[in-house]
Scaffold this active site. Structure first.
Site, PDB file in Angstrom:
ATOM      1  N   CYS A  59       0.850  -1.191   0.000  1.00 51.05           N
ATOM      2  CA  CYS A  59       0.000   0.000   0.000  1.00 51.05           C
ATOM      3  C   CYS A  59       0.883   1.238   0.000  1.00 51.05           C
ATOM      4  O   CYS A  59       2.112   1.148   0.132  1.00 51.05           O
ATOM      5  CB  CYS A  59      -0.924   0.019   1.219  1.00 51.05           C
ATOM      6  SG  CYS A  59      -0.044   0.124   2.797  1.00 51.05           S
ATOM      7  N   ASP A 108       2.646  15.338 -30.599  1.00 47.62           N
ATOM      8  CA  ASP A 108       3.681  15.063 -31.583  1.00 47.62           C
ATOM      9  C   ASP A 108       3.022  15.220 -32.959  1.00 47.62           C
ATOM     10  O   ASP A 108       1.801  15.163 -33.071  1.00 47.62           O
ATOM     11  CB  ASP A 108       4.196  13.630 -31.378  1.00 47.62           C
ATOM     12  CG  ASP A 108       5.237  13.242 -32.405  1.00 47.62           C
ATOM     13  OD1 ASP A 108       6.104  14.079 -32.705  1.00 47.62           O
ATOM     14  OD2 ASP A 108       5.168  12.106 -32.907  1.00 47.62           O
TER      15      ASP A 108
END
Length: 741
Positions: free
Chosen positions: A18, A429
């Protein structure tokens, strides 16, 4: 602290279950002498440690982490990586097995506890079925709670282990000694079903969370796989095959057609076209002749060449990209979810309140104070058990991710789905993202009066023998037109200019303007006018001529996707700024940006430039999404707050990115942002309902109405209320399916 030189290294960490575990490991590393900074990332189980090698060794860091119950893998070897991968796979399989076995075990226990309470030996049957769920399948909650207690912390595992443990032990006691309660006029209830249902639901939540986490090590493995294991080294007149890791600076290496360039260096002899799209993102391979630089991981085309190794090992550009991606991924702290923040206060408060209830009943409850106090404490822990709280996020995420997949958006982790709603800047891009990512023939302009059928066959025949990458686009164009080839009497490749061929005694040239001028070929005026128009649109032009005059001009371009302009407009309508960063030249960048409506763009950018631009925007407090399709985008993708890859792009980009657009349609980006906003809204609603039950139920469980009405909430009803809160959370999450994106 000494000012001696520091280094940064990424180490895999095992044993984390966790975010609190990650914090514990991080704290012990940061407190160690010689460590300047440490960041343990629970999302990808890595520790990015900046330390002074003159003060502390990796072995000491490993020992420190082991002291708090975790482990650090410091060996950089194939066997160590294989061991880590095996540990991760085994952990996931165990979680998956425990989850489904818990659910299967819970079904008959709930049926017995809710509907067949008086069946003979019913309590013993429930006990037998509940024991493996609590002590085996749910063991991790008790182990993690113990670890947290040793560190002086408490988390949701603490509350789960306390509530299920007390409910289980209380039920075991009532099964073995029911007369303890019946002699006092009370019924000896058992609450095995509450214990197993809680464990089953929480395990399901953890399984969903683990399933959503991307396997970032796969991206790194594929990047490393771009470098070949062996290479041909030239010694004198002999060729020898050696391992790439044995190559030293100034060794002479041979690269044959179709092979990957093993290291960075400079071409000594030979020539070829090399696909450098992994570096530049551009689809057209680059001509490599004497003194040209080549880079590891790029792919040689049809020619062969010898080159001098100038950078080896960790110094190559590919190795630097790998390191930058690792650091970018490792340095990103996991997003602190709202649930964890609330649980940090809620869990200790509930535990404290449950104990307070027990002592209050002991003091004020009279002769039945202990029994009623114990019941009140168990009831508080059962009704407050964070089942709904644990399901609030994963159920909404599960539905949101499923809806995204149905609409062509693959979402790899919950954090990016939550974070997408805050995006204020999108970096695109060009090649493969805004454009199709492959050169195609846009059109052919013929000289007036030219024999188009004959000349088409001639161009097709010449380009079929050419090694130039753009020739493939021309060949494909004429293949679709079912043009037939003609026999050529001669063919010659003119490096850097084009090709020369002869047919039936006539000479023909196909190539660049330089080829035309160097052979004193006259440019047709009508063709020149069309070519100027093409060039203004950033098209690449190939001239076709006989020995005296140009006969045709061919325009080749990377087409812009049909939905790119629409997507840019939709993003701007959502108050998201759109940027385009490309490795292409300025002329092409301007033309593409103009066509799709992008005002902010940069040309001739390298991978590091894209990453730097992401950091620049983030430094201004802007949440950034990066959209790309190539290895050259991977560092920027890893750094961005939200990373999105094109489905038709490279595997590396898709592995690094947390979202993938299956169809590579940019319109999915505004839809993903809207889906994020809807999902987070549902999560907040789920948390509201989860706490409403607790705000009402906990005081009732404590016995607040007992002095006035004699009402004391039964733990069975508490379990029912807990189940009702879970049902309401799941039902609310399912509403996401019917919301419009």
């Amino acid at each position: 602290m000494s000012t001696s030189k520091t280094i940064k290294e990424n180490f895999p960490v095992t044993g984390l279950s966790c975010a609190s575990c990650a914090i514990s490991a991080e704290t012990i590393l940061q407190s160690h002498k010689g460590v300047v900074n440490a960041a343990v990332n629970f999302a990808n189980n890595t520790a990015l440690v900046e330390y002074q090698p003159s003060v502390v060794k990796p072995e000491e860091l490993k020992s420190a982490v082991q002291s708090v119950g975790y482990d650090l893998i410091i060996e950089d070897s194939a066997s160590a990586k294989a061991t880590l991968e095996a540990i991760q796979k085994a952990k996931f399989k165990a979680l998956e097995r425990n989850t489904w076995l818990s659910i299967l075990s819970a079904l008959p226990i709930v049926a017995l506890g809710m509907f067949f309470m008086d069946v003979e030996y019913g309590n013993y049957i429930q006990w037998a079925l509940a024991t493996p769920v609590v002590l085996i399948f749910g063991r991790q909650f008790f182990v993690n709670a113990w670890k947290q207690a040793n560190h002086g912390n408490a988390n949701m595992d603490t509350l789960v282990s306390l509530s299920t443990g007390i409910a289980y032990l209380f039920s075991v006691f009532n099964t073995l000694y029911p007369e303890f309660w019946t002699s006092r006029g009370l019924h000896a209830h058992v609450y095995f079903e509450a214990a197993v249902v809680v464990i089953a639901f929480i395990l399901l939540g953890k399984l969903l969370e683990e399933n959503a986490k991307s396997n970032t090590s796969e991206a790194i493995k594929k990047l490393i796989g771009l470098q070949p294991d062996t290479v041909i080294r030239i010694k004198g007149d002999k060729e020898e095959v050696v391992r790439t890791e044995d190559v030293r600076v100034n060794d002479v290496l041979l690269v044959k057609p179709g092979e990957k360039v093993p290291l960075d260096g400079k071409v000594l002899s030979g020539s070829s076209y090399v696909d450098e799209s992994m570096i530049s993102g551009e689809p057209v391979p680059v001509l490599k002749e004497k003194d040209a630089l080549v880079y590891a991981g790029t792919i040689n085309q049809k020619g062969s060449f010898r080159f001098l190794a100038e950078k080896v090992g960790k110094d190559t550009l590919l190795a630097q990209i790998i390191k930058l991606v690792q650091n970018a991924q490792g340095s990103k702290a996991p997003v602190q979810k709202l649930v964890d923040k609330i649980a940090g206060i809620f869990v200790p408060a509930v535990i404290g309140f449950a104990i307070f209830c027990l002592f209050t009943w002991l003091v004020l409850g009279g002769e039945n104070g202990f029994t009623q106090g114990l019941l009140a404490m168990v009831t508080v822990l059962v009704i407050a058990c964070p089942c709904a709280l644990g399901l609030a996020t994963p159920t909404a995420i599960m539905v949101g991710v499923g809806k995204g997949a149905e609409n062509g958006i693959l979402i790899k982790d919950a954090e990016s789905l939550e974070e997408a709603r805050n995006v204020k800047a999108i970096i695109l891009d060009k090649t493969g993202t805004i454009t199709e990512g492959k050169p195609d023939v846009i059109g052919i302009e013929w000289k007036e009066g030219a024999d188009r059928e004959h000349l088409s066959a001639l161009i097709y025949s010449i380009e079929s023998q050419s090694e130039h990458p753009l020739a493939d686009a021309v060949v494909k164009y004429f293949q679709n037109m079912e043009v037939k080839q003609l026999p050529l009497e001669s063919f010659e490749s003119l490096t850097g200019e084009g090709v020369f061929a002869s047919h039936q005694g006539d000479a023909y040239f196909l190539g660049s303007p330089k080829l035309m001028s160097s052979n004193a070929i006259a440019i047709d005026a009508s063709l020149e006018q069309k070519v100027e128009e093409w060039l203004s649109n950033a098209y690449t032009v190939i001239w076709f001529a006989d020995k005296e005059n140009t006969l045709a001009a061919i325009a080749i371009a990377d087409k812009i996707k049909e939905t790119s302009a629409e997507a840019v407009k939709a993003l701007e309508a959502m108050n998201v700024d759109v940027y385009m960063l490309t490795g292409d030249n300025l002329t092409t960048a301007q033309a593409v940006a103009k066509q799709v409506g992008i005002l902010n763009y940069k040309a001739e950018t390298m991978p590091g430039d894209k990453a730097a631009f992401v950091k620049k925007l983030q430094a201004e407090g802007i949440k950034v999404a990066m959209v790309g399709d190539g290895i050259n985008d991977s560092e920027a993708l890893a750094l961005a707050d939200v990373s999105i890859a094109m489905g038709k792009g490279t595997d590396i980009a898709m592995d690094v990115a947390k979202m993938t657009l299956i169809s590579s349609d940019l319109m999915h980006i505004p839809r993903a942002i809207k889906l994020s906003r809807q999902t987070v809204q549902v999560i907040k609603q789920n948390l509201f309902w989860a706490f409403i039950y607790n705000l009402i139920g906990i005081p009732l469980a404590a016995g607040i109405l007992y002095p006035f009405t004699g009402f004391l909430l039964n733990p069975m009803l508490a379990g029912g209320a807990m189940a009702l809160s879970s049902i309401s959370v799941v039902a609310n999450s399912l509403r996401l399916k019917y919301m419009k994106m």
